[in-house]
Design an enzyme around this catalytic site. Structure first.
Site, short mmCIF file in Angstrom:
data_model
loop_
_atom_site.label_atom_id
_atom_site.label_comp_id
_atom_site.label_asym_id
_atom_site.label_seq_id
_atom_site.Cartn_x
_atom_site.Cartn_y
_atom_site.Cartn_z
N HIS A 62 -87.76 33.82 -61.25
CA HIS A 62 -88.56 34.08 -62.44
C HIS A 62 -89.51 35.23 -62.09
CE1 HIS A 62 -87.79 29.60 -63.34
NE2 HIS A 62 -86.97 30.34 -64.07
N GLU A 65 -93.41 35.14 -61.32
CA GLU A 65 -93.92 34.24 -60.27
C GLU A 65 -94.09 35.05 -58.99
OE1 GLU A 65 -91.27 30.88 -60.30
OE2 GLU A 65 -91.68 30.45 -62.41
N HIS A 156 -91.10 29.33 -55.88
CA HIS A 156 -91.56 29.56 -57.25
C HIS A 156 -93.06 29.30 -57.36
CE1 HIS A 156 -87.58 29.56 -59.46
NE2 HIS A 156 -87.21 29.09 -58.28
N GLU A 220 -92.29 24.76 -55.41
CA GLU A 220 -93.36 25.24 -56.30
C GLU A 220 -94.66 25.35 -55.51
OE1 GLU A 220 -92.88 26.10 -59.41
OE2 GLU A 220 -90.91 25.24 -59.84
#
Length: 344
Positions: A62, A65, A156, A220
Site C-alpha cells: 500500500h 504506508e 504495513h 502492522e
C-alpha cells in the site's frame, strides 16, 4: 560484474520513486555479496557466504504506508555501504512505487487482494505489479534451492490507530500448526498481538506461505503517515531484530507471554450501497463490543456481536460491494494452539 552502485547514495527508495514503473536491470558487487536490481523496487542481494536462509522483506504494497519503506531503506543503505553484515539471501520489494509517489493506498485496486493470481481478473497497474512481485518471489526462492529456511515479512501500517500498536496477521495454517520460533521472533520484534487468519486469502503473505512454504506474516507497525513524518524510533525493536537476522542468520528469541493472540470469528462483507459500520471514525483496531451490539447493518443484513469482548480490526466501509469491511476477532490462549517446536 560492475563495482559501481546502481543508484546514488545507496538510496534504493529515491531511485525507485524516480523510476516507479520500470527500470533497466543492473548488477553490482559490494563487500558482503552481489546485488541484482531486477526491476524497479525489486532488489536481490546474494551473500558471499553460503546461506540456507532466504528472506523476503516487502514494504509499500500500500503506497501510503511509508514508515516501513523508510525503515527498510535505511537498513539497505547500511548493507550497501558495508556497515551491516549479510549472512542471508535477501529480497527487498517496494510493492507499489506509483501509489507511493501519489501518496495513495493504491491507484485502482487494493494490491494486497491481488496475489495467488487474483491479478488475472483485473486490468490495472496493481495487477501488473502483483504479477511482477509474484514472479520475483518465485525466482528468488527457486534460486535458493530446496530446503533451508524461507521467510517473508510483509510490513504495513494501518489506516486507524490500534489498541495494540504493532501486530501481525498469521496466514491460515490449513491445520498445519503455528511456528513457535516465529512467534518468539515477532515478540522480540516488539509486536503486541498476533491475529490467526481463519481462511485462505489473496494477500501477499498467504501467497508466499501457501505456494512456497515460507514462514510469512503481514506485519502492522502502527499508523499511516506521509514520507518524512514517521517517527522511526517507534520501530526500534523490529529494526534490531531484522538487522540481527540479516547479519547473523539467526532469529531472536522473545517472550511468548508478551503477545496477545486473537482468532478471526467473522469477516464483514459489504452487501449493499446502504451498508454501514456502526462505529465512530476514531474507533481503534481491537476495540471490543458487548454481546448483541449491531456492528454492521444494511437493508440485507445485520451483524450482531456474539460474545462480550469480540473486537473489530481493519474497519473500512469505503470499499466496493462484495469486499471486506472488517474482521471480527476474539482473544484466545497460546495453550489452545498447535505450536510447532521446529528451529526454523
Amino acid at each position: 560484474m560492475s563495482s559501481r552502485f546502481a543508484f546514488p547514495n545507496n538510496d534504493f527508495l529515491a531511485y525507485t520513486l524516480a523510476n516507479p514503473v520500470e527500470c533497466a536491470p543492473q548488477t553490482f558487487s559490494i563487500k558482503e555479496g552481489h546485488v541484482y536490481l531486477e526491476d524497479t523496487g525489486i532488489l536481490r542481494i546474494e551473500p558471499n557466504v553460503s546461506s540456507a536462509t532466504s528472506l523476503v522483506v516487502s514494504v509499500g504494497v500500500h503506497g501510503n504506508e511509508t514508515g516501513p519503506i523508510e525503515l527498510i531503506n535505511a537498513m539497505l543503505k547500511d548493507i550497501l555501504s558495508n556497515e551491516l553484515a549479510l549472512k542471508v539471501r535477501l529480497l527487498v520489494l517496494i510493492g507499489n512505487p506509483v501509489s507511493a509517489n501519489a501518496g495513495r493506498r493504491f491507484m485502482d485496486v487494493n494490491m494486497n487482494r491481488l496475489f495467488s493470481k487474483a491479478w488475472e481478473s483485473f486490468d490495472c497497474p496493481e495487477a501488473i505489479r502483483a504479477q511482477r512481485l509474484e514472479n520475483a518471489v518465485q525466482r528468488f526462492y527457486e534460486l535458493g534451492g530446496k530446503g533451508g529456511l524461507r521467510l517473508h515479512y510483509d510490513l504495513h501500517t494501518a489506516i486507524r490507530e490500534s489498541e495494540y500498536e504493532k501486530f501481525a496477521v498469521y496466514p491460515f495454517d490449513h491445520g498445519a500448526g503455528y511456528s513457535q520460533s516465529q512467534l518468539r521472533f515477532l515478540a522480540a520484534s516488539g509486536l503486541d498481538a498476533v491475529l490467526l487468519s481463519h481462511q485462505p486469502t489473496t494477500t501477499f503473505s498467504y501467497y508466499t506461505n501457501r505456494v512456497f512454504g515460507a514462514h510469512s506474516f503481514t506485519v502492522e507497525l502502527g499508523k499511516v503517515y506521509p514520507f518524512g513524518e514517521n517517527d522511526l524510533s517507534r520501530f526500534t525493536d523490529i529494526d534490531f531484530s531484522l538487522r540481527k537476522l540479516i547479519s547473523t542468520a539467526r532469529l531472536l528469541n522473545g517472550d511468548l507471554n508478551r503477545i496477545k493472540i486473537f482468532s478471526v470469528e467473522a469477516a464483514l462483507i459489504k452487501d449493499s450501497e446502504d451498508y454501514e459500520l456502526n462505529i465512530g471514525v476514531n474507533v481503534k483496531n481491537f476495540t471490543g463490543f458487548a454481546k448483541g451490539y449491531s456492528l454492521a447493518s444494511s437493508a440485507l443484513s445485520n451483524y450482531l456481536i456474539k460474545v462480550d469482548g469480540d473486537a473489530i480490526i481493519f474497519p473500512n466501509a469505503n470499499v466496493p460491494i462484495g469486499q471486506r469491511t472488517g474482521l471480527v476477532v476474539r482473544p484466545t490462549l497460546l495453550e489452545n494452539l498447535l505450536l510447532l517446536d521446529e528451529l526454523g
